[in-house]
Design a protein around this motif. Structure first.
Motif, PDB file in Angstrom:
ATOM      1  N   ILE A  28       5.298  -1.262 -13.124  1.00  0.00           N
ATOM      2  CA  ILE A  28       5.869  -2.606 -12.981  1.00  0.00           C
ATOM      3  C   ILE A  28       7.195  -2.558 -12.225  1.00  0.00           C
ATOM      4  O   ILE A  28       7.454  -3.386 -11.354  1.00  0.00           O
ATOM      5  CB  ILE A  28       6.067  -3.259 -14.369  1.00  0.00           C
ATOM      6  CG1 ILE A  28       4.710  -3.531 -15.000  1.00  0.00           C
ATOM      7  CG2 ILE A  28       6.888  -4.533 -14.262  1.00  0.00           C
ATOM      8  CD1 ILE A  28       4.769  -3.913 -16.455  1.00  0.00           C
ATOM      9  N   ASP A  29       8.039  -1.593 -12.534  1.00  0.00           N
ATOM     10  CA  ASP A  29       9.378  -1.540 -11.946  1.00  0.00           C
ATOM     11  C   ASP A  29       9.405  -1.093 -10.490  1.00  0.00           C
ATOM     12  O   ASP A  29      10.239  -1.564  -9.718  1.00  0.00           O
ATOM     13  CB  ASP A  29      10.278  -0.623 -12.773  1.00  0.00           C
ATOM     14  CG  ASP A  29      10.607  -1.202 -14.129  1.00  0.00           C
ATOM     15  OD1 ASP A  29      10.484  -2.440 -14.293  1.00  0.00           O
ATOM     16  OD2 ASP A  29      10.967  -0.440 -15.042  1.00  0.00           O
ATOM     17  N   MET A  30       8.532  -0.184 -10.106  1.00  0.00           N
ATOM     18  CA  MET A  30       8.590   0.353  -8.748  1.00  0.00           C
ATOM     19  C   MET A  30       8.382  -0.704  -7.668  1.00  0.00           C
ATOM     20  O   MET A  30       9.157  -0.765  -6.717  1.00  0.00           O
ATOM     21  CB  MET A  30       7.617   1.504  -8.578  1.00  0.00           C
ATOM     22  CG  MET A  30       7.798   2.250  -7.286  1.00  0.00           C
ATOM     23  SD  MET A  30       6.783   3.720  -7.264  1.00  0.00           S
ATOM     24  CE  MET A  30       7.767   4.750  -6.231  1.00  0.00           C
ATOM     25  N   PRO A  31       7.357  -1.565  -7.750  1.00  0.00           N
ATOM     26  CA  PRO A  31       7.215  -2.578  -6.694  1.00  0.00           C
ATOM     27  C   PRO A  31       8.354  -3.599  -6.699  1.00  0.00           C
ATOM     28  O   PRO A  31       8.713  -4.131  -5.662  1.00  0.00           O
ATOM     29  CB  PRO A  31       5.873  -3.241  -6.981  1.00  0.00           C
ATOM     30  CG  PRO A  31       5.524  -2.874  -8.365  1.00  0.00           C
ATOM     31  CD  PRO A  31       6.241  -1.600  -8.673  1.00  0.00           C
ATOM     32  N   ARG A  32       8.915  -3.859  -7.868  1.00  0.00           N
ATOM     33  CA  ARG A  32      10.069  -4.770  -7.923  1.00  0.00           C
ATOM     34  C   ARG A  32      11.264  -4.131  -7.235  1.00  0.00           C
ATOM     35  O   ARG A  32      11.975  -4.783  -6.476  1.00  0.00           O
ATOM     36  CB  ARG A  32      10.398  -5.108  -9.369  1.00  0.00           C
ATOM     37  CG  ARG A  32       9.363  -6.010  -9.999  1.00  0.00           C
ATOM     38  CD  ARG A  32       9.697  -6.309 -11.423  1.00  0.00           C
ATOM     39  NE  ARG A  32       8.701  -7.212 -11.999  1.00  0.00           N
ATOM     40  CZ  ARG A  32       8.643  -7.516 -13.263  1.00  0.00           C
ATOM     41  NH1 ARG A  32       9.516  -6.999 -14.105  1.00  0.00           N
ATOM     42  NH2 ARG A  32       7.722  -8.339 -13.703  1.00  0.00           N
ATOM     43  N   TRP A  33      11.481  -2.849  -7.499  1.00  0.00           N
ATOM     44  CA  TRP A  33      12.599  -2.135  -6.885  1.00  0.00           C
ATOM     45  C   TRP A  33      12.425  -2.069  -5.367  1.00  0.00           C
ATOM     46  O   TRP A  33      13.385  -2.192  -4.614  1.00  0.00           O
ATOM     47  CB  TRP A  33      12.684  -0.723  -7.476  1.00  0.00           C
ATOM     48  CG  TRP A  33      13.648   0.153  -6.772  1.00  0.00           C
ATOM     49  CD1 TRP A  33      14.999   0.153  -6.908  1.00  0.00           C
ATOM     50  CD2 TRP A  33      13.343   1.156  -5.805  1.00  0.00           C
ATOM     51  NE1 TRP A  33      15.548   1.096  -6.086  1.00  0.00           N
ATOM     52  CE2 TRP A  33      14.553   1.726  -5.399  1.00  0.00           C
ATOM     53  CE3 TRP A  33      12.153   1.622  -5.248  1.00  0.00           C
ATOM     54  CZ2 TRP A  33      14.614   2.743  -4.466  1.00  0.00           C
ATOM     55  CZ3 TRP A  33      12.220   2.631  -4.313  1.00  0.00           C
ATOM     56  CH2 TRP A  33      13.433   3.174  -3.935  1.00  0.00           C
ATOM     57  N   ALA A  34      11.181  -1.900  -4.904  1.00  0.00           N
ATOM     58  CA  ALA A  34      10.911  -1.793  -3.476  1.00  0.00           C
ATOM     59  C   ALA A  34      10.882  -3.153  -2.778  1.00  0.00           C
ATOM     60  O   ALA A  34      10.793  -3.220  -1.561  1.00  0.00           O
ATOM     61  CB  ALA A  34       9.581  -1.077  -3.257  1.00  0.00           C
ATOM     62  N   GLY A  35      10.927  -4.247  -3.552  1.00  0.00           N
ATOM     63  CA  GLY A  35      10.944  -5.576  -2.969  1.00  0.00           C
ATOM     64  C   GLY A  35       9.570  -6.132  -2.642  1.00  0.00           C
ATOM     65  O   GLY A  35       9.448  -7.133  -1.944  1.00  0.00           O
TER      66      GLY A  35
ATOM     67  N   ALA B   1       0.826  -1.209   0.000  1.00  0.00           N
ATOM     68  CA  ALA B   1       0.000   0.000   0.000  1.00  0.00           C
ATOM     69  C   ALA B   1       0.858   1.256   0.000  1.00  0.00           C
ATOM     70  O   ALA B   1       0.557   2.225  -0.706  1.00  0.00           O
ATOM     71  CB  ALA B   1      -0.932  -0.010   1.201  1.00  0.00           C
ATOM     72  N   LEU B   2       1.942   1.250   0.766  1.00  0.00           N
ATOM     73  CA  LEU B   2       2.837   2.404   0.795  1.00  0.00           C
ATOM     74  C   LEU B   2       3.523   2.617  -0.551  1.00  0.00           C
ATOM     75  O   LEU B   2       3.660   3.750  -1.017  1.00  0.00           O
ATOM     76  CB  LEU B   2       3.878   2.246   1.902  1.00  0.00           C
ATOM     77  CG  LEU B   2       3.340   2.350   3.323  1.00  0.00           C
ATOM     78  CD1 LEU B   2       4.437   2.009   4.333  1.00  0.00           C
ATOM     79  CD2 LEU B   2       2.771   3.726   3.588  1.00  0.00           C
ATOM     80  N   VAL B   3       3.954   1.537  -1.182  1.00  0.00           N
ATOM     81  CA  VAL B   3       4.609   1.640  -2.491  1.00  0.00           C
ATOM     82  C   VAL B   3       3.638   2.176  -3.532  1.00  0.00           C
ATOM     83  O   VAL B   3       3.981   3.073  -4.307  1.00  0.00           O
ATOM     84  CB  VAL B   3       5.199   0.279  -2.918  1.00  0.00           C
ATOM     85  CG1 VAL B   3       5.636   0.305  -4.368  1.00  0.00           C
ATOM     86  CG2 VAL B   3       6.378  -0.084  -2.029  1.00  0.00           C
ATOM     87  N   TRP B   4       2.413   1.654  -3.568  1.00  0.00           N
ATOM     88  CA  TRP B   4       1.439   2.129  -4.560  1.00  0.00           C
ATOM     89  C   TRP B   4       1.032   3.564  -4.279  1.00  0.00           C
ATOM     90  O   TRP B   4       0.844   4.358  -5.201  1.00  0.00           O
ATOM     91  CB  TRP B   4       0.214   1.221  -4.598  1.00  0.00           C
ATOM     92  CG  TRP B   4       0.535  -0.147  -5.087  1.00  0.00           C
ATOM     93  CD1 TRP B   4       0.335  -1.313  -4.421  1.00  0.00           C
ATOM     94  CD2 TRP B   4       1.149  -0.516  -6.327  1.00  0.00           C
ATOM     95  NE1 TRP B   4       0.782  -2.381  -5.166  1.00  0.00           N
ATOM     96  CE2 TRP B   4       1.292  -1.913  -6.345  1.00  0.00           C
ATOM     97  CE3 TRP B   4       1.616   0.203  -7.420  1.00  0.00           C
ATOM     98  CZ2 TRP B   4       1.857  -2.602  -7.409  1.00  0.00           C
ATOM     99  CZ3 TRP B   4       2.181  -0.492  -8.480  1.00  0.00           C
ATOM    100  CH2 TRP B   4       2.297  -1.870  -8.466  1.00  0.00           C
ATOM    101  N   GLY B   5       0.910   3.923  -3.007  1.00  0.00           N
ATOM    102  CA  GLY B   5       0.604   5.315  -2.658  1.00  0.00           C
ATOM    103  C   GLY B   5       1.712   6.260  -3.094  1.00  0.00           C
ATOM    104  O   GLY B   5       1.450   7.339  -3.620  1.00  0.00           O
ATOM    105  N   LEU B   6       2.948   5.842  -2.894  1.00  0.00           N
ATOM    106  CA  LEU B   6       4.090   6.641  -3.336  1.00  0.00           C
ATOM    107  C   LEU B   6       4.091   6.759  -4.854  1.00  0.00           C
ATOM    108  O   LEU B   6       4.316   7.849  -5.404  1.00  0.00           O
ATOM    109  CB  LEU B   6       5.394   5.996  -2.862  1.00  0.00           C
ATOM    110  CG  LEU B   6       6.688   6.667  -3.318  1.00  0.00           C
ATOM    111  CD1 LEU B   6       6.795   8.053  -2.723  1.00  0.00           C
ATOM    112  CD2 LEU B   6       7.887   5.824  -2.914  1.00  0.00           C
ATOM    113  N   PHE B   7       3.817   5.665  -5.536  1.00  0.00           N
ATOM    114  CA  PHE B   7       3.771   5.689  -6.993  1.00  0.00           C
ATOM    115  C   PHE B   7       2.710   6.672  -7.491  1.00  0.00           C
ATOM    116  O   PHE B   7       2.971   7.507  -8.345  1.00  0.00           O
ATOM    117  CB  PHE B   7       3.475   4.289  -7.550  1.00  0.00           C
ATOM    118  CG  PHE B   7       3.214   4.277  -9.022  1.00  0.00           C
ATOM    119  CD1 PHE B   7       4.263   4.356  -9.914  1.00  0.00           C
ATOM    120  CD2 PHE B   7       1.926   4.209  -9.522  1.00  0.00           C
ATOM    121  CE1 PHE B   7       4.039   4.359 -11.286  1.00  0.00           C
ATOM    122  CE2 PHE B   7       1.686   4.211 -10.889  1.00  0.00           C
ATOM    123  CZ  PHE B   7       2.746   4.291 -11.768  1.00  0.00           C
ATOM    124  N   MET B   8       1.501   6.564  -6.948  1.00  0.00           N
ATOM    125  CA  MET B   8       0.415   7.429  -7.403  1.00  0.00           C
ATOM    126  C   MET B   8       0.676   8.890  -7.053  1.00  0.00           C
ATOM    127  O   MET B   8       0.417   9.784  -7.853  1.00  0.00           O
ATOM    128  CB  MET B   8      -0.917   6.975  -6.797  1.00  0.00           C
ATOM    129  CG  MET B   8      -1.371   5.623  -7.289  1.00  0.00           C
ATOM    130  SD  MET B   8      -1.536   5.521  -9.078  1.00  0.00           S
ATOM    131  CE  MET B   8      -2.964   6.540  -9.335  1.00  0.00           C
TER     132      MET B   8
END
Length: 85
Positions: free
Chosen positions: A65-72, A8-15
């Protein structure tokens, strides 16, 4: 099962960071074109909108696609795609 809070934090940061920034750039570009060149050549507005939104969509999809992979949060390879029987 992926960690829900981290996802949720990663997707929030992305958006908040990526998607919003890209949208503001596209909207600003369209506004500048509408107020300058498009007054003389209206078709330029259509071409600019089509091109900028297409590029924005491609870049956003790659970052999505890349952001959640980078964040693990998501693995690089799926276990189902690596095995073929």
């Amino acid at each position: 099962v992926p960690p829900v809070v981290k996802s949720a934090l990663v997707w929030g940061l992305f958006m908040g960071a990526s998607a919003n920034t890209r949208y503001q750039i596209v909207a600003g570009l369209e506004r500048v074109v509408d107020q300058t060149i498009a007054r003389r050549i209206p078709q330029i507005a259509y071409v600019t909108t089509l091109g900028s939104r297409f590029v924005n969509n491609i870049i956003g999809g790659e970052q999505f696609i890349d952001m959640p992979r980078w964040a693990g949060v998501q693995s690089w390879w799926s276990s189902s795609s690596s095995s073929s029987s």
